[in-house]
Design a protein around this motif. Structure first.
Motif, PDB file in Angstrom:
ATOM      1  N   SER A   1       5.527   4.965   0.034  1.00  0.00           N
ATOM      2  CA  SER A   1       5.043   3.737   0.683  1.00  0.00           C
ATOM      3  C   SER A   1       4.333   4.063   2.003  1.00  0.00           C
ATOM      4  O   SER A   1       4.713   5.017   2.706  1.00  0.00           O
ATOM      5  CB  SER A   1       6.213   2.790   0.947  1.00  0.00           C
ATOM      6  OG  SER A   1       5.774   1.659   1.681  1.00  0.00           O
ATOM      7  N   LEU A   2       3.330   3.246   2.328  1.00  0.00           N
ATOM      8  CA  LEU A   2       2.643   3.317   3.627  1.00  0.00           C
ATOM      9  C   LEU A   2       3.005   2.109   4.488  1.00  0.00           C
ATOM     10  O   LEU A   2       2.270   1.763   5.430  1.00  0.00           O
ATOM     11  CB  LEU A   2       1.118   3.345   3.423  1.00  0.00           C
ATOM     12  CG  LEU A   2       0.559   4.595   2.738  1.00  0.00           C
ATOM     13  CD1 LEU A   2      -0.945   4.446   2.537  1.00  0.00           C
ATOM     14  CD2 LEU A   2       0.853   5.832   3.582  1.00  0.00           C
ATOM     15  N   ASP A   3       4.129   1.495   4.169  1.00  0.00           N
ATOM     16  CA  ASP A   3       4.512   0.285   4.897  1.00  0.00           C
ATOM     17  C   ASP A   3       4.751   0.587   6.373  1.00  0.00           C
ATOM     18  O   ASP A   3       4.354  -0.195   7.247  1.00  0.00           O
ATOM     19  CB  ASP A   3       5.780  -0.302   4.258  1.00  0.00           C
ATOM     20  CG  ASP A   3       6.196  -1.598   4.920  1.00  0.00           C
ATOM     21  OD1 ASP A   3       5.440  -2.576   4.817  1.00  0.00           O
ATOM     22  OD2 ASP A   3       7.271  -1.619   5.565  1.00  0.00           O
ATOM     23  N   GLU A   4       5.376   1.697   6.692  1.00  0.00           N
ATOM     24  CA  GLU A   4       5.637   2.041   8.094  1.00  0.00           C
ATOM     25  C   GLU A   4       4.332   2.262   8.846  1.00  0.00           C
ATOM     26  O   GLU A   4       4.165   1.810   9.987  1.00  0.00           O
ATOM     27  CB  GLU A   4       6.513   3.287   8.160  1.00  0.00           C
ATOM     28  CG  GLU A   4       6.897   3.665   9.591  1.00  0.00           C
ATOM     29  CD  GLU A   4       7.818   4.866   9.640  1.00  0.00           C
ATOM     30  OE1 GLU A   4       8.074   5.361  10.743  1.00  0.00           O
ATOM     31  OE2 GLU A   4       8.270   5.303   8.567  1.00  0.00           O
ATOM     32  N   GLN A   5       3.376   2.967   8.204  1.00  0.00           N
ATOM     33  CA  GLN A   5       2.088   3.192   8.851  1.00  0.00           C
ATOM     34  C   GLN A   5       1.331   1.867   9.043  1.00  0.00           C
ATOM     35  O   GLN A   5       0.665   1.667  10.057  1.00  0.00           O
ATOM     36  CB  GLN A   5       1.241   4.145   8.006  1.00  0.00           C
ATOM     37  CG  GLN A   5       1.665   5.612   8.076  1.00  0.00           C
ATOM     38  CD  GLN A   5       2.994   5.856   7.370  1.00  0.00           C
ATOM     39  OE1 GLN A   5       3.349   5.151   6.415  1.00  0.00           O
ATOM     40  NE2 GLN A   5       3.737   6.843   7.842  1.00  0.00           N
TER      41      GLN A   5
ATOM     42  N   PRO B   1       0.819  -1.210   0.000  1.00  0.00           N
ATOM     43  CA  PRO B   1       0.000   0.000   0.000  1.00  0.00           C
ATOM     44  C   PRO B   1       0.852   1.260   0.000  1.00  0.00           C
ATOM     45  O   PRO B   1       1.930   1.306   0.592  1.00  0.00           O
ATOM     46  CB  PRO B   1      -0.817  -0.135   1.293  1.00  0.00           C
ATOM     47  CG  PRO B   1      -0.035  -1.043   2.167  1.00  0.00           C
ATOM     48  CD  PRO B   1       0.649  -1.983   1.237  1.00  0.00           C
ATOM     49  N   GLY B   2       0.351   2.273  -0.703  1.00  0.00           N
ATOM     50  CA  GLY B   2       1.102   3.522  -0.772  1.00  0.00           C
ATOM     51  C   GLY B   2       0.221   4.684  -1.175  1.00  0.00           C
ATOM     52  O   GLY B   2      -0.995   4.546  -1.339  1.00  0.00           O
ATOM     53  N   VAL B   3       0.877   5.854  -1.356  1.00  0.00           N
ATOM     54  CA  VAL B   3       0.194   7.077  -1.761  1.00  0.00           C
ATOM     55  C   VAL B   3       0.899   7.602  -3.011  1.00  0.00           C
ATOM     56  O   VAL B   3       2.132   7.628  -3.058  1.00  0.00           O
ATOM     57  CB  VAL B   3       0.226   8.138  -0.650  1.00  0.00           C
ATOM     58  CG1 VAL B   3      -0.451   9.428  -1.124  1.00  0.00           C
ATOM     59  CG2 VAL B   3      -0.441   7.619   0.612  1.00  0.00           C
ATOM     60  N   VAL B   4       0.097   7.989  -3.997  1.00  0.00           N
ATOM     61  CA  VAL B   4       0.676   8.579  -5.196  1.00  0.00           C
ATOM     62  C   VAL B   4       0.178  10.019  -5.294  1.00  0.00           C
ATOM     63  O   VAL B   4      -1.027  10.266  -5.182  1.00  0.00           O
ATOM     64  CB  VAL B   4       0.318   7.761  -6.456  1.00  0.00           C
ATOM     65  CG1 VAL B   4      -1.183   7.572  -6.599  1.00  0.00           C
ATOM     66  CG2 VAL B   4       0.894   8.418  -7.695  1.00  0.00           C
ATOM     67  N   VAL B   5       1.120  10.962  -5.491  1.00  0.00           N
ATOM     68  CA  VAL B   5       0.812  12.391  -5.591  1.00  0.00           C
ATOM     69  C   VAL B   5       1.220  12.863  -6.988  1.00  0.00           C
ATOM     70  O   VAL B   5       2.332  12.558  -7.455  1.00  0.00           O
ATOM     71  CB  VAL B   5       1.548  13.212  -4.524  1.00  0.00           C
ATOM     72  CG1 VAL B   5       1.157  14.693  -4.617  1.00  0.00           C
ATOM     73  CG2 VAL B   5       1.259  12.653  -3.142  1.00  0.00           C
ATOM     74  N   GLY B   6       0.319  13.568  -7.657  1.00  0.00           N
ATOM     75  CA  GLY B   6       0.606  14.053  -8.999  1.00  0.00           C
ATOM     76  C   GLY B   6       0.560  15.579  -9.065  1.00  0.00           C
ATOM     77  O   GLY B   6      -0.309  16.199  -8.444  1.00  0.00           O
ATOM     78  N   SER B   7       1.467  16.150  -9.800  1.00  0.00           N
ATOM     79  CA  SER B   7       1.458  17.604 -10.066  1.00  0.00           C
ATOM     80  C   SER B   7       2.058  17.846 -11.450  1.00  0.00           C
ATOM     81  O   SER B   7       2.774  16.991 -11.979  1.00  0.00           O
ATOM     82  CB  SER B   7       2.252  18.360  -8.994  1.00  0.00           C
ATOM     83  OG  SER B   7       3.597  17.907  -8.972  1.00  0.00           O
ATOM     84  N   GLN B   8       1.773  18.986 -12.037  1.00  0.00           N
ATOM     85  CA  GLN B   8       2.114  19.240 -13.433  1.00  0.00           C
ATOM     86  C   GLN B   8       3.216  20.313 -13.560  1.00  0.00           C
ATOM     87  O   GLN B   8       3.301  21.237 -12.745  1.00  0.00           O
ATOM     88  CB  GLN B   8       0.874  19.691 -14.199  1.00  0.00           C
ATOM     89  CG  GLN B   8      -0.185  18.592 -14.309  1.00  0.00           C
ATOM     90  CD  GLN B   8      -1.394  19.041 -15.110  1.00  0.00           C
ATOM     91  OE1 GLN B   8      -1.703  20.233 -15.163  1.00  0.00           O
ATOM     92  NE2 GLN B   8      -2.061  18.085 -15.755  1.00  0.00           N
TER      93      GLN B   8
END
Length: 535
Positions: free
Chosen positions: A196-200, A172-179
């Motif tokens: 990554s959300l592995d630690e959480q 599981p993780g988080v993806v952030v997008g910007s242009q």
């Protein structure tokens, strides 16, 4: 077969339901544990949910801020570079390689998309990204969003890798997008940052395990405390139950032990006072009953001698009627008749005293109830003719044999038939006989005045009459049905009555085929068929 199947069960399963029904303490402990488990589960789920939201929100805020910082740095570097120094490919490489390098040390991956165009996805090729990352890690929903929105956006994802990436495990993780816009071709590109959300996840798993480890001992502690508390309440109740059982068994001297001054102690004191009062009253009743039985026995026996003398004198006077005047002759007849009734009453009183003293015995033999019914009909034929009543025996066509004392059974049936004739109001009296493999029965049905509500139980009381003002033509003493009931109990049988005002009554005698057998049913119905049809 069913008992053998149950015997093969483990003792816990075989006796568990009985223990559950009988043990208040077990039900309280289990119910408290279930409720506590429900509360702990709800509270634990709420805390885990709150912890998860806190961890994720904190992580999302951090990675979005970091991603925006990386994008802003990239914009500044592109703006500072001379537009003509680099071509399009070189600018893309110069843009993404520093970010990939920083991501390797900070634990995130980078994807630079092809120029923004409708319907174009990363899977179509042309993207530059961290080596070892699977481009499917960037959801297509986030890619489609940047076709119309230019602000920073993020979403949760499942990071997939084709090779090991430093600081970025799959999961599981988080993806952030910007242009960003490249000066070389003045076209817009999207930078995707994957964290990554592995630690959480590990932190949340640690919290869940900690709550579980703490919850199980807490439930056991609650169960132990509940058991101790309920034991303090249930133990006195169990002691009261045992004492009450011993009191019911006749051990009237039993008492509860009183300890302390709390509510349970006051309850024990009240229980002991109640037991003492009951013991006193029972002893008084036993003494009165003993005196009554002794009085009836003594009077009955003492009256036999004078009644014999009076009977002898009455016989002499009765035999001399032809030589007496009409008035004296009539008086001699009345004296003889009343002496007959008095001797019948005296015989009944003596029989009752034998039952009270426990001196009644059975002389058992095989008795056919059909023969008994016919003999009783012959005995009562004169009374039936006097009352203009027919007595009909419904012969089942087969012998209905039971092991019984023929003298006592005849007395029971004679009492039932005599009462039926007396109350039939010149209607037919019917006698039904039946038997099966376990029992034999005889029922006497009349269609006279019947019995009112509750009278079917009172009719067997001594000296009880349904209508005291009604003339009694059969010369009964009021003890016939009481003696019949005692005779029936001596056989281990049933004597039951049914009646309805204006529809007559039916008395049913049921005897076991063998004296050692226990009755479970009767071959004849207690409520007549004609009464059930009109009900």
């Amino acid at each position: 077969m069913s008992n053998g199947w149950r015997d093969r069960l483990p003792p816990v399963l075989r006796h568990g339901p009985t223990f559950w029904r009988r043990s208040v303490q077990a039900r309280v402990v289990v119910s408290t544990m279930l409720l506590s488990a429900l509360v702990v589960g709800v509270v634990g789920a709420f805390l885990i949910h709150q912890t998860r939201d806190g961890l994720l929100n904190s992580r999302v805020d951090a990675v979005v801020q970091e991603a925006e910082g990386e994008t802003e740095t990239a914009r500044q570097q592109l703006a500072a570079a001379p537009p003509l120094d680099l071509d399009e490919s070189a600018q893309q490489q110069a843009l993404v390689e520093p970010i990939i390098a920083r991501g390797s040390s900070r634990g995130f991956a980078v994807v630079l998309s092809p120029p923004i165009a409708e319907g174009v996805r990363l899977a179509d090729g042309g993207a530059k990204f961290t080596e070892g990352l699977d481009l499917a890690s960037v959801p297509e929903s986030l890619q489609a969003r940047f076709e119309s929105v230019s602000s920073t956006a993020w979403t949760y994802t499942d990071i997939k890798t084709t090779a090991e990436i430093s600081g970025l495990p799959a999961g599981p993780g988080v993806v952030v997008g910007s242009q960003v816009r490249l000066p070389a071709d003045n076209r817009t590109y999207t930078l995707y940052y994957l964290y990554s959300l592995d630690e959480q996840q590990r932190t949340l798993a640690l919290v869940s395990r900690a709550m579980l480890v703490a919850g199980v001992p807490l439930l056991l502690l609650v169960a132990g405390l509940t058991w101790l508390v309920t034991r303090q309440v249930v133990t006195p109740i169990r002691m009261a139950r045992r004492v009450a059982e011993r009191l019911a068994a006749g051990q009237l001297q039993e008492r509860l032990r009183v300890r302390g001054e709390d509510d349970l102690a006051r309850l024990a004191t009240s229980f002991n006072q109640m037991a003492s009062n009951l013991q006193k009253q029972i002893r008084q009743l036993e003494e009165l009953s003993r005196l009554q039985r002794r009085f009836v026995s003594d009077v009955s026996h003492e009256l036999r001698t004078p009644i014999t003398t009076v009977r002898m004198a009455s016989d002499v006077i009765h035999d001399a009627r032809p030589f007496l005047d009409p008035v004296t002759g009539r008086a001699a007849e009345l004296l003889q008749k009343e002496l007959d009734r008095f001797e019948t009453l005296l015989a009944d009183l003596l029989e009752i005293s034998r039952f009270d003293a426990g001196a009644a015995v059975l002389e058992a033999e095989d008795v056919d109830l059909v023969d008994v019914a016919r003999r009783v009909v012959d005995m009562t034929s004169a009374l039936a003719a006097q009352r203009d009543t027919r007595v009909i025996v419904h012969d089942p066509g087969v012998p209905c044999v039971a092991e019984a004392d023929v003298r006592r059974v005849e007395r029971i049936v004679r009492n039932l038939v005599t009462n039926a004739i007396d109350h039939a109001e010149s209607r037919d009296v019917e006698i039904f006989v039946g038997a099966d493999s376990q029992s034999a029965a005889i029922a006497v049905r009349d269609h006279g005045i019947g019995l009112g509500p509750g009278e079917s139980a009172m009719v067997f009381n001594r000296f009880w009459r349904a209508d005291p003002a009604r003339a009694r033509t059969s010369g009964g003493t009021g003890l016939g049905l009481s003696i019949s009931l005692e005779d029936t109990h001596l056989h281990g049988g049933w004597l039951q009555a049914w009646g309805r005002p204006g529809e007559g009554a039916q008395f049913r005698l049921t005897l076991p085929r063998h004296l050692t057998s226990q009755l479970r049913h009767s071959p004849l119905p207690l409520v007549p068929d004609d009464a059930r049809e009109t009900a």
